[in-house]
Design a protein around this motif. Structure first.
Motif, PDB file in Angstrom:
ATOM      1  N   THR A  78      40.510  20.538 -14.182  1.00 55.23           N
ATOM      2  CA  THR A  78      41.143  21.326 -14.111  1.00 55.23           C
ATOM      3  C   THR A  78      41.834  21.689 -12.863  1.00 55.23           C
ATOM      4  N   ALA A  79      42.639  22.467 -12.490  1.00 58.03           N
ATOM      5  CA  ALA A  79      43.275  22.761 -11.339  1.00 58.03           C
ATOM      6  C   ALA A  79      42.801  22.837 -10.021  1.00 58.03           C
ATOM      7  N   ASP A  80      41.523  23.595 -10.165  1.00 62.38           N
ATOM      8  CA  ASP A  80      40.540  23.513  -9.345  1.00 62.38           C
ATOM      9  C   ASP A  80      39.725  23.152  -9.049  1.00 62.38           C
ATOM     10  N   GLY A  81      39.826  21.847  -9.797  1.00 60.99           N
ATOM     11  CA  GLY A  81      39.281  20.566  -9.529  1.00 60.99           C
ATOM     12  C   GLY A  81      38.166  20.086 -10.143  1.00 60.99           C
ATOM     13  N   THR A  82      36.972  21.417 -11.093  1.00 56.06           N
ATOM     14  CA  THR A  82      36.026  20.814 -12.102  1.00 56.06           C
ATOM     15  C   THR A  82      36.587  19.923 -12.853  1.00 56.06           C
TER      16      THR A  82
END
Length: 59
Positions: free
Chosen positions: A47-51
């Motif tokens: 995802t965009a937040d790195g998860t």
């Protein structure tokens, strides 16, 4: 003046030395039509937040 030139020279040498190519041992497939076409399945999605979310291919 000498210190400035030496400092710039050291910085450039450090940058060029750190960009050397390392062999990681991973082999890549050649980019051919046969290797690209087909049905692709995702293992995970980032995802965009790195998860990282595990992705299941439910049909």
């Amino acid at each position: 003046m000498k210190k400035t030139i030496l400092g710039i020279g050291n910085a450039l040498a450090t940058i060029l030395w750190s960009c050397s190519k390392e062999d990681t041992g991973e082999k890549q497939l050649p980019l051919t039509y046969e290797n690209i076409t087909g049905i692709w399945y995702f293992k995970s999605v980032i995802t965009a937040d790195g998860t990282i979310i595990e992705f299941s291919n439910i049909q």
